[in-house]
Write a protein that holds these residues in place. Structure first.
Motif, PDB file in Angstrom:
ATOM      1  N   GLU A   5       5.582  -0.396  -6.686  1.00 43.66           N
ATOM      2  CA  GLU A   5       4.985   0.454  -5.508  1.00 43.66           C
ATOM      3  C   GLU A   5       5.022   2.022  -5.984  1.00 43.66           C
ATOM      4  O   GLU A   5       6.184   2.530  -6.127  1.00 43.66           O
ATOM      5  N   GLU A   8       2.870   6.049  -1.201  1.00 42.51           N
ATOM      6  CA  GLU A   8       2.333   5.544   0.193  1.00 42.51           C
ATOM      7  C   GLU A   8       0.878   5.660   0.298  1.00 42.51           C
ATOM      8  O   GLU A   8       0.368   6.394  -0.705  1.00 42.51           O
ATOM      9  N   TRP A   9       0.313   4.663   1.165  1.00 42.68           N
ATOM     10  CA  TRP A   9      -1.124   4.701   1.265  1.00 42.68           C
ATOM     11  C   TRP A   9      -1.657   5.859   2.343  1.00 42.68           C
ATOM     12  O   TRP A   9      -3.053   5.981   2.233  1.00 42.68           O
ATOM     13  N   ASP A  10      -0.899   5.994   3.291  1.00 38.18           N
ATOM     14  CA  ASP A  10      -1.367   7.066   4.298  1.00 38.18           C
ATOM     15  C   ASP A  10      -1.165   8.459   4.094  1.00 38.18           C
ATOM     16  O   ASP A  10      -0.435   9.258   4.416  1.00 38.18           O
ATOM     17  N   ARG A  75      -4.341  -7.765   7.629  1.00 38.34           N
ATOM     18  CA  ARG A  75      -3.611  -6.361   8.239  1.00 38.34           C
ATOM     19  C   ARG A  75      -4.573  -5.512   9.077  1.00 38.34           C
ATOM     20  O   ARG A  75      -5.823  -5.480   8.762  1.00 38.34           O
ATOM     21  N   TYR A  79      -7.273   2.869   7.666  1.00 36.82           N
ATOM     22  CA  TYR A  79      -7.803   4.105   6.859  1.00 36.82           C
ATOM     23  C   TYR A  79      -9.165   4.073   6.926  1.00 36.82           C
ATOM     24  O   TYR A  79      -9.887   3.123   6.862  1.00 36.82           O
ATOM     25  N   PRO A  92      -3.387  -1.616   0.868  1.00 37.72           N
ATOM     26  CA  PRO A  92      -2.066  -2.120   1.582  1.00 37.72           C
ATOM     27  C   PRO A  92      -2.150  -3.435   1.787  1.00 37.72           C
ATOM     28  O   PRO A  92      -1.409  -4.282   1.432  1.00 37.72           O
ATOM     29  N   ALA A  95      -1.999  -5.214  -1.972  1.00 35.61           N
ATOM     30  CA  ALA A  95      -0.555  -5.096  -2.451  1.00 35.61           C
ATOM     31  C   ALA A  95      -0.005  -6.322  -1.733  1.00 35.61           C
ATOM     32  O   ALA A  95       1.028  -7.101  -2.295  1.00 35.61           O
ATOM     33  N   ALA A  96       0.062  -6.409  -0.538  1.00 33.86           N
ATOM     34  CA  ALA A  96       0.927  -7.608   0.166  1.00 33.86           C
ATOM     35  C   ALA A  96       0.332  -8.864  -0.300  1.00 33.86           C
ATOM     36  O   ALA A  96       1.325  -9.780  -0.283  1.00 33.86           O
ATOM     37  N   TRP A 130      -0.616  -0.499 -10.148  1.00 34.14           N
ATOM     38  CA  TRP A 130       0.616  -1.151  -9.198  1.00 34.14           C
ATOM     39  C   TRP A 130       0.873  -2.594  -9.732  1.00 34.14           C
ATOM     40  O   TRP A 130       1.914  -3.011  -9.927  1.00 34.14           O
TER      41      TRP A 130
END
Length: 224
Positions: A5, A8-10, A75, A79, A92, A95-96, A130
């Motif tokens: 990780e 952050e994505w946001d 999800r 964005y 996101p 990655a999950a 990642w």
């Protein structure tokens, strides 16, 4: 499957662009892919519909190209769509989905760009950092750069250049059918990427791993 990780994505678009420029320096794009050592290859695709992002990863055996595992994860899409920042929209969920894999692929093929990107950070490059695994971008549409049309035989290719640099290839995967756009993401070389993609494309225009991932994403995001 464990992944790194990195951030952050946001992020605001300005901060996201700055991060892309910083991360691009970490990409490795000359690591030879040895097809004789590849046992599992993954196709990666994302579908965004009705405010939901559905990320699918399909793992196939290589060279048999038989499906071993499929992971799809949804999800909320948080964005906006901004050209050049696709990773921040889809990352996101991807990655999950990667974390859910039980069979670790040796190579990931993304339906999208690798380093064929204004800042060399297409989705395959960004998520490659990642994953810390070899990643390849294989897109259906021209994004950036200039090139000559390749010959009509399977395997014919031409270099794509952008601002004087080679950023990938346009590759014919079937005779007399539109080509695809190939660029390495991370820990791969372009020659190895082409050989792998052709080996994964026995019949259709797109390599089978991303065809299967696209099908799984479409079905997972279907209404009802």
């Amino acid at each position: 499957m464990k992944i790194q990780e990195l951030h952050e994505w946001d992020l605001s678009p300005k901060d996201a662009i700055a991060l892309q420029k910083k991360l691009a320096a970490r990409l490795v794009s000359a690591s030879p892919l040895d097809l004789n050592r590849i046992r599992r290859v993954a196709g990666v695709d994302v579908s965004v519909k009705r405010g939901r992002t559905c990320a699918c990863v399909v793992v196939l055996s290589f060279p048999e190209l038989e499906i071993i595992e499929t992971v799809c994860l949804q999800r909320a899409t948080s964005y906006p769509y901004i050209p050049g920042l696709l990773a921040f929209r889809e990352g996101p969920a991807l990655a999950a989905a990667f974390r859910e894999l039980r069979n670790e692929p040796d190579v990931f093929i993304f339906d999208g760009m690798g380093q064929m990107h204004p800042r060399r950070m297409g989705i395959a490059a960004h998520l490659g950092l990642w994953l810390e695994r070899p990643t390849i971008g294989c897109g259906k549409r021209h994004y950036i750069g200039e090139y000559q049309q390749p010959g009509n035989l399977k395997g014919c290719s031409e270099v794509v250049t952008y601002q004087g640099e080679e950023v990938g290839l346009v590759l014919r995967t079937r005779p007399n059918v539109k080509p695809v756009y190939v660029s390495v993401g991370h820990k791969a070389d372009i020659d190895g990427a082409v050989h792998l993609l052709l080996a994964c494309t026995p019949r259709f225009r797109l390599p089978l791993p991303i065809r299967m991932a696209h099908r799984a994403a479409s079905e997972a995001c279907a209404p009802g």
